[in-house]
Design an enzyme around this catalytic site. Structure first.
Site, PDB file in Angstrom:
ATOM      1  CE  LYS A 339      -3.930   2.109   2.389  1.00  0.00           C
ATOM      2  NZ  LYS A 339      -3.526   3.479   2.143  1.00  0.00           N
ATOM      3  NE  ARG A 344      -7.138   4.223  -6.727  1.00  0.00           N
ATOM      4  CZ  ARG A 344      -8.090   3.540  -6.097  1.00  0.00           C
ATOM      5  NH1 ARG A 344      -8.425   3.854  -4.878  1.00  0.00           N
ATOM      6  NH2 ARG A 344      -8.700   2.533  -6.691  1.00  0.00           N
ATOM      7  NE  ARG A 359      -9.790   9.197  -2.657  1.00  0.00           N
ATOM      8  CZ  ARG A 359      -9.734   8.343  -1.658  1.00  0.00           C
ATOM      9  NH1 ARG A 359      -8.661   7.607  -1.488  1.00  0.00           N
ATOM     10  NH2 ARG A 359     -10.736   8.201  -0.842  1.00  0.00           N
ATOM     11  CD  GLU A 387      -1.665   5.894  -3.661  1.00  0.00           C
ATOM     12  OE1 GLU A 387      -2.777   5.707  -4.187  1.00  0.00           O
ATOM     13  OE2 GLU A 387      -1.521   6.490  -2.584  1.00  0.00           O
ATOM     14  CG  PHE A 428      -3.348  -0.520  -7.741  1.00  0.00           C
ATOM     15  CD1 PHE A 428      -4.708  -0.376  -7.867  1.00  0.00           C
ATOM     16  CD2 PHE A 428      -2.607   0.496  -7.139  1.00  0.00           C
ATOM     17  CE1 PHE A 428      -5.350   0.759  -7.411  1.00  0.00           C
ATOM     18  CE2 PHE A 428      -3.245   1.648  -6.682  1.00  0.00           C
ATOM     19  CZ  PHE A 428      -4.624   1.783  -6.821  1.00  0.00           C
ATOM     20  NE  ARG A 509     -14.879   4.281   2.062  1.00  0.00           N
ATOM     21  CZ  ARG A 509     -13.587   4.619   2.050  1.00  0.00           C
ATOM     22  NH1 ARG A 509     -12.665   3.708   2.184  1.00  0.00           N
ATOM     23  NH2 ARG A 509     -13.244   5.882   1.918  1.00  0.00           N
ATOM     24  CE  LYS A 515      -8.813   1.997   4.799  1.00  0.00           C
ATOM     25  NZ  LYS A 515      -9.232   3.306   4.361  1.00  0.00           N
TER      26      LYS A 515
HETATM   27  P1  AMP Z   1      -7.174   4.751   2.290  1.00  0.00           P
HETATM   28  O1  AMP Z   1      -6.852   6.053   1.574  1.00  0.00           O
HETATM   29  O2  AMP Z   1      -6.515   4.634   3.625  1.00  0.00           O
HETATM   30  O3  AMP Z   1      -8.644   4.432   2.288  1.00  0.00           O
HETATM   31  O4  AMP Z   1      -6.505   3.573   1.430  1.00  0.00           O
HETATM   32  C1  AMP Z   1      -6.873   3.299   0.107  1.00  0.00           C
HETATM   33  C2  AMP Z   1      -5.921   4.015  -0.835  1.00  0.00           C
HETATM   34  O5  AMP Z   1      -4.647   3.413  -0.846  1.00  0.00           O
HETATM   35  C3  AMP Z   1      -6.351   3.939  -2.272  1.00  0.00           C
HETATM   36  O6  AMP Z   1      -7.332   4.892  -2.574  1.00  0.00           O
HETATM   37  C4  AMP Z   1      -5.051   4.218  -3.016  1.00  0.00           C
HETATM   38  O7  AMP Z   1      -4.914   5.616  -3.205  1.00  0.00           O
HETATM   39  C5  AMP Z   1      -3.979   3.756  -2.048  1.00  0.00           C
HETATM   40  N1  AMP Z   1      -3.187   2.590  -2.503  1.00  0.00           N
HETATM   41  C6  AMP Z   1      -1.851   2.465  -2.356  1.00  0.00           C
HETATM   42  N2  AMP Z   1      -1.415   1.302  -2.851  1.00  0.00           N
HETATM   43  C7  AMP Z   1      -2.475   0.647  -3.343  1.00  0.00           C
HETATM   44  C8  AMP Z   1      -2.652  -0.630  -3.983  1.00  0.00           C
HETATM   45  N3  AMP Z   1      -1.643  -1.467  -4.214  1.00  0.00           N
HETATM   46  N4  AMP Z   1      -3.925  -0.967  -4.356  1.00  0.00           N
HETATM   47  C9  AMP Z   1      -4.971  -0.132  -4.123  1.00  0.00           C
HETATM   48  N5  AMP Z   1      -4.851   1.071  -3.515  1.00  0.00           N
HETATM   49  C10 AMP Z   1      -3.623   1.470  -3.127  1.00  0.00           C
END
Ligand code: AMP
Length: 655
Positions: A339, A344, A359, A387, A428, A509, A515
């Site tokens: 991650k 994004r 995004r 990302e 990804f 979602r 995550k």
């Molecule tokens: P969060 O912002 O904490 O909800 O985490 C989701 C975000 O992680 C996504 O919207 C992406 O911007 C980011 N992200 C980073 N690496 C990845 C990955 N390998 N696959 C999907 N999302 C990722």
């Protein structure tokens, strides 16, 4: 003659009169049913209607804005009512809302002249469009002219909402969820057990209300399909049967669908809602979705395709707290990926046209010439998801998001900055691929396993430029655990788990990917109010009221913060938040001012850390944060993406 603007105003008033989401949905649905289903609104009117209901004239994917400041509206009110600007400003301070001020002043004028004209929805919309397009010399006076023209023809009620729409602050509290449900209620048959049809006026009422929300007729007399109602009762046991009925053209929006159990009724209803949502997540325009729903029904909605060049909502992730839970959600084996901590990026290519979006669906093509360049000699058309992570070109080390966020906003010396702060795009996912071999382009319904394979085949990786997200496919806890550790050691935020057979669901979602990241999670909160400082801080907003988002998309308060914030931008390090900066961002968002306190349009999101979440009667969420501090401004998030009350409750319980 066209749809009258006054009809829309009637809806606005009803919406403002209730805070209940079901009632809001009902009013919108009933308005659409009357104005469209039984009236004769054109496709254009229908789609404009939906935008105006949301207080906008451009859909979310479109970056244009009306962009008119309060000052100019005050001039226009003065121009059309003959009241002085300073008097209007006084009234504004007193009432806190320019719409109300306009309404009252227009009322006085109408009483004096006995003159009102019939404003159509199209006329209002056309003028607003022109307003948004005006630039350059003489634009200010032309804008005043445009607004005054509307206000001169407006009734008091109309004036109120015209002003608020011009200011892009409608304040009738309609979330995307209500609009989506309203479309389903208005254009598709009602499902028994969830909605009932009023025998007198045919409105579809939600269960739980015993008299019609529109005409007050009692429910008993209406059951089951409405007294003297023309509604037929159709037995539908499954969603397949529903589609079959539609295929045979024997589905009518006036019908009532009956299912053998509450469970299957729910499934049928959810299926309809989901069709609307799916189309919306790709189109990002309820106007377009409404036209499709009216003309092409469920099949049309489900068949909406994405088109390269127009941004879609990206798929979002749910949160899990350990490896076991991650597997439970997405299944075994799963793809586990680093991650990355960047932002994004959606890359679209159609022919020679390459475009990049964030995004939030903002276009950032110009800001990332190196990414555009990379894809220049690719033959296929595609839509990719990834990302972008900034790195130090000297050491190759990842840079935290704060540093790289300046690239998103930069409008000048872009090439220079791209050398100083290059990004590596970690791809990804792939949502669309057209290799010119006649195969269908959309990849949304293909399994993740296949999408990843297509991505691997397509991309010629180049380190420091564009690469694939590091991935491990495994069904073992220990392997996933080790991979998670490795990712953290490399400086990433954590890992993502993705189900191999899952489709790509824009916007939701749904748990197709989850995550996993360590520590107490920070919250992303919207600043909804603030206070002017005292003494030497009198010109700054210094105390900020923070809000999370409830189930209805409304903002509810959870605390106040004034720490973690430096004073001057010149004293702050890269990425640090300052009062100066927050004041600059928030000042244009002031919608009401009382003494030192100001109410703000919910737009600025900050990431907030804290020691603990406590129960508290002080704030409307019922929670308060202990020792909150601002970490950074999350300008990559939409206000609707603020942390939810559900997350707050979850974190509270897990403490
Ligand atoms: P969060 O912002 O904490 O909800 O985490 C989701 C975000 O992680 C996504 O919207 C992406 O911007 C980011 N992200 C980073 N690496 C990845 C990955 N390998 N696959 C999907 N999302 C990722």
């Amino acid at each position: 003659m066209g749809v009258a603007y006054s009809e829309l105003v009637g809806l606005y008033q009803r919406l403002e009169g209730t805070s209940k989401r079901l009632e809001k949905t009902f009013y919108i649905a009933d308005f659409l049913r009357k104005a469209v289903a039984e009236g004769n609104a054109s496709d254009r009117e229908l789609s404009r209607m939906l935008l105006l209901i949301q207080g906008r004239i451009f859909p979310p994917w479109d970056e244009r804005k009306i962009g008119v400041a309060a000052k100019l509206v005050i001039k226009s009110i003065a121009h059309s009512t003959g009241i002085s600007e300073s008097r209007i400003e006084d009234l504004w301070r007193e009432k806190g809302d320019l719409g109300t001020v306009a309404s009252e002043l227009v009322k006085k004028k109408v009483q004096a002249t006995l003159l009102t004209l019939n404003l159509t929805l199209d006329k209002v919309f056309d003028n607003l469009l022109k307003l948004a397009a005006l630039t350059g010399q003489g634009a200010v006076s032309r804008k005043v002219q445009m607004i005054s023209e509307l206000l001169t023809s407006a009734s008091p009620g109309e004036a109120k909402y015209i002003v608020r729409t011009v200011l892009e602050e409608l304040r009738v509290g309609v979330g995307e969820g209500s609009v989506r449900d309203a479309l389903a209620w208005a254009f598709f048959p009602a499902v028994e057990g969830i909605l009932w049809i009023c025998g007198d006026c045919k409105a579809r009422n939600p269960e739980g209300y015993d008299s019609c929300l529109s005409c007050s007729a009692p429910k008993e007399e209406s059951a089951p399909a409405g007294r003297e109602s023309s509604a037929r009762i159709l037995e539908v046991n499954s969603t397949d049967e529903l589609l079959e009925l539609e295929r045979k053209r024997s589905l009518n929006k006036y019908d009532l669908l009956r299912s053998p159990s509450q469970e299957s009724a729910r499934a049928v209803y959810n299926f309809i809602i989901d069709a609307v949502q799916t189309a919306y997540d790709i189109k990002n325009d309820f106007g377009e979705v409404a036209v499709i729903a009216r003309e092409k029904g469920l099949a049309g909605l489900r068949g909406v395709e994405l088109v390269p060049g127009k941004p879609i909502k990206v798929m979002l992730a749910q949160k899990v707290s350990n490896v076991k839970e991650a597997f439970e959600r997405v299944g075994r084996p799963a793809a586990v990926e680093y991650k990355y901590d960047g932002f994004r990026m959606q890359v679209h290519k159609k022919g020679q046209n390459i475009r990049i979006f964030t995004r939030r669906m903002e276009e950032v093509t110009e800001q990332f010439p190196e990414v555009v360049e990379f894809f220049r000699d690719y033959k296929d058309d595609f839509v990719l998801d990834g990302e972008a992570v900034g790195y130090d070109p000297k050491t190759g080390r990842f840079m935290p998001f704060q540093h790289i966020s300046q690239r998103i906003k930069r409008k000048y010396k872009i090439e220079e900055l791209s050398r100083e702060l290059p990004v590596e795009l970690n791809l990804f996912d792939i949502m669309f691929l057209d290799s010119g071999d006649g195969a269908p382009g959309s990849m949304l319904n293909r399994a993740f396993r296949e999408r990843r394979k297509a991505l691997e085949k397509l991309i010629r990786e180049k380190k420091g430029s564009v690469v694939l997200a590091k991935q491990l496919v495994t069904d073992r806890d220990d392997e996933a655990e080790a991979f998670y550790k490795e990712s953290l050691e490399k400086g990433n935020e954590g890992v993502m788990f993705k189900g191999l057979e899952n489709p790509y669901k824009p916007g939701s979602r749904v748990g197709f990917m989850v995550k996993l990241k360590p520590t107490m999670e920070s919250l992303d909160l919207v600043i909804t109010a603030a206070e002017w400082g005292e003494g030497k801080r009198a010109n700054w907003l210094t105390s900020f009221t923070l809000s999370c988002i409830d189930e209805n998309g409304e903002y509810i308060e959870i605390g106040k913060v004034g720490t973690g914030i430096k004073e001057l931008e010149s004293q702050a390090e890269e990425g640090e938040v300052t009062f100066e900066q927050l004041t600059r961002l928030l000042k244009p968002l002031i919608i009401e001012q009382k003494g030192r306190k100001v109410t703000l349009k919910p737009e600025v999101i900050v990431e907030v850390k804290y020691e603990e979440i406590q129960r508290s009667p002080t704030y409307s969420s019922g929670f308060a944060l202990r020792f909150p501090r601002v970490v950074r401004i999350r300008d990559d998030l939409n206000p609707e993406e603020a942390s939810s009350i559900t997350l707050v409750e979850e974190l509270y319980r897990s403490q």
